[in-house]
Design a protein around this motif. Sequence first.
Motif, PDB file in Angstrom:
ATOM      1  N   MET A   1      -8.571 -38.325  32.960  1.00 40.53           N
ATOM      2  CA  MET A   1      -8.609 -37.073  33.721  1.00 40.53           C
ATOM      3  C   MET A   1      -9.977 -36.953  34.386  1.00 40.53           C
ATOM      4  O   MET A   1     -10.968 -37.445  33.862  1.00 40.53           O
ATOM      5  CB  MET A   1      -8.460 -35.876  32.769  1.00 40.53           C
ATOM      6  CG  MET A   1      -7.064 -35.599  32.295  1.00 40.53           C
ATOM      7  SD  MET A   1      -6.024 -34.976  33.617  1.00 40.53           S
ATOM      8  CE  MET A   1      -4.856 -36.286  33.775  1.00 40.53           C
TER       9      MET A   1
ATOM     10  N   GLY B   1      -4.756 -31.878  30.338  1.00 40.56           N
ATOM     11  CA  GLY B   1      -5.896 -31.543  31.198  1.00 40.56           C
ATOM     12  C   GLY B   1      -5.939 -30.055  31.490  1.00 40.56           C
ATOM     13  O   GLY B   1      -6.622 -29.610  32.409  1.00 40.56           O
TER      14      GLY B   1
ATOM     15  N   ALA C   1      -2.395 -32.981  34.702  1.00 43.01           N
ATOM     16  CA  ALA C   1      -1.901 -34.346  34.515  1.00 43.01           C
ATOM     17  C   ALA C   1      -0.563 -34.573  35.208  1.00 43.01           C
ATOM     18  O   ALA C   1      -0.313 -35.639  35.747  1.00 43.01           O
ATOM     19  CB  ALA C   1      -1.793 -34.660  33.021  1.00 43.01           C
TER      20      ALA C   1
END
Lengths: 433, 462
Positions: free
Chosen positions: B36, B78, B423
């Motif tokens: 990420m 994320g 994500a």
Amino acid sequence: MTMYDSLDKAKAEIAKCMKCGNCQEVCPIYLEEKKEGAVARGKIKLVEAVLKGDLEYTDGFADKLALCLTCKACNAKCPCGVKVDEIILSTRSAIVKNKGLHPLKKFVFGTLKRPGLFNFGLKTGSVFQGLVFKKHKALNGAYPRFPFGLDMRRIVPPLSSSPLRDQLPEIIKVEKPVKRAAFFTGCTMNYIYIDAGKAIVDVLKRNNIEVIIPKEQHCCSMPIIAHGDSITAKEMAKSHVEIFSKLDVDVIITACGSCGTTFNKHYLELLEDDQEYYQKAQAIGTKIMDISDFILKEIGLDKSKLGPVNLKVTYHDPCHLNRGMGVKDSPREILKAIPGLEFIEMQNADRCCGGAGSFSLTHYDLAMDIHKHKADAINATKADAVVTGCGSCIMQLSDGMNRYNLDLPMYHTIEILAKAYAAKDQLDKTDAN
Amino acid sequence: MDKNIISTLMTILGKENVLTSKEDMITYSFDATADMPSEKPDVVVTPDNKEQIIEIVKLANEKKIPIITRGSGTNLSGGTIPINKGIVLSMLKLNKILEIDAENMTASVEPGLIIQKLNDAIAPYGLIYPPDPGTVTTATMGGSVSECSGGLRGLKYGVTKDYVMGLEVIMANGDIIRTGGKTVKNVSGYDLTKLFTGAEGTLGIITQIIVKLIPAPQYRRSMLAIFDNLDKAGKTIAEIISNKVIPATLEIMDNVTIRTVENYAKIGLPTDAEAVLILEVDGAIEQVVLQEFETVKKICKENGAVDIKLAQSDAERDSIFAARRAALPALAQVKPTTVLEDATVPRSKIPEMLKALKEIAEKYDLQIGTFGHAGDGNLHPTILTDESNKEEMERVHKAVDEIFKVALELGGTLSGEHGIGIAKAKFMEWEFGKEGVAVMKKIKDALDPDSILNPGKIFRGN
């Protein structure tokens, strides 16, 4: 390159971290602070940032890296087996190399390096301590009168006017020795907990062990490693390797998990580059054994020699003894073998007491907040006394007891065992009469 | 960030609850999600009470500053990375259990409470809170409600949203509202409780949660069944359920995972097995549990399980579950980067999904280990890779795209329990179409017109 000279080894550990945050569950500092910078994965992220060049060796970085007890609780919890304490120690050494050592630490560590001076300093300290410290009424300790780097609320144990190693001969013979043991006393037993040191020698003698207490021994260097002064630590490691290599002994006894781990783990890390010393350090490392493990596993506990000790006790696991040396069961088995003694397991016995050697000097309030959980756990057992296997823990526990109004005596495991032997002597004497 | 804003925050919260140093910001630039982007927030604040949160929200609303609400930051989407900078709002000090109502079998908690603490507190009442994500001992209630996390017991007991009965939420304009309540039946108005559950902090800030509790099952039996063929394992799963047995746990590990786990933990798994199933049945009546256990055993045998290990004691149960728990850490050891997905398909499609994953691994020349909650169709294909290898990462991203494509084609969903975050934001239209995403965006715009609440999550580019 050793892990104290370069961050390369730390890089491999850092790569293992998947930042899952499982370390949050067990980190005593994080549980107080509730900040990502206080937990392992946060500190690892910071070291990554420095390695990538996104962050300099700033004061803020040094402060964050100082926030670790090296209690290894996160190591034990980590699903990926990251050795967080190695990353921390390696980075602290890099910080000192980049930023230099704080002048006060430089002075203190310089003193520790020169055993003569350290010895003299602590001895004179004991003469002058009446001037510097106010006696505390109930506890066997004192408040500092002047703030000289110590927190004013801290109870400091009295320094002995005559250290253990001055009181005992260098070689203590027994009639038919079954083994020869060197005894590494560590600072706390040499200067503060003399009775515990004597109890260890007494127990060894009773088990027909010839004891050698090398006069030249000094601080193991754990506090120095913890503060990143690896240059001084290397010198001290070499000195001990020399001193203990010379001895013809079967075993080297330690009575403190930090001293033991320093000998059998950190010396090897420090001296990795120096083949000659490394091999000697390895040989010494294999001989290191904690006193409780030695008595239980090497000698065997003869229960017929134990008299009653009528105490209700609980046991605190020192981090470096438990997670460092893997000694967890032996102290408990010794205690449980003693007649009359009631053993009560406290909750989270393996949680750090917050002392972490010199951590409690540099982060007093935090160390005491961490200790609160230990005090509560001890209190809940309703025990008459607390037993542990490390002098630094005893120091922190005593101080914390004072802070939380828990006035309980504290013993090293072997002090209780010595009491049991003495109680049996007394019984035999009475019977004979 | 404007110094005046920082000093206002300090006035609201006290200096010690406002972090601004570069070092602190770095430690809030990430969460538990691999591969990420990382971004530092401008400031991290830790309020003690909701009154402070209202003031913070009003300030952020006035100045149009993003607020990223954060619990323990253990999510896998994320979801808590402050990609648009702004204020990270750490909820960890709002961590009280406000009430345990054993009569109504509910609990009211603050969002910063760690899930396991709730379980510990209700155990004396013989009650449990079933959602048990892998991070049950670290994740917060607020975080798991916001991500709608699942766990190993989803098949029988459902996921977080099945247990959230009511919420207290602070809206983007500083209003505070209550949704749902303690009653089992509640059909008044729109179901706002469900709307805010799984909203990933994009619609409001949760300040209180009422959850449903259930009686703890008294009996359980566990086993591990080994298969030399994926289809046989798949057929076993389908047959167990068509025989009216709903195991509490029905987990699967594929060959890559088995080999990695065995290499890592040495627990005696056969490394040539194609699949391992880990099963547990539980319930309130011993006879029923034993009967179900026999049924499961019989179905495993009939479908050609080459070996079945029955747990005879708690220790044996623990060692069976240890194999499953070792899956992710073991896979994570193999390579520096572990990309963990949670594409989910109807359970009847599990064998097809597993085969597709094998093909994707071959096609892109990647190591993919798959394990997961077979009983509820929620798989965790785990790609073992190295972030620093750009060429391989390109193949990883293509493989991830394809994994989601296949899952959706099989009638599945992008996320079974981790949430979308950043994500999976780019795949949202694949699942919902332009129109579906537009509906969600209208809801977002209506409740948070200036997009100050966790912007950039769920949808791309806001």
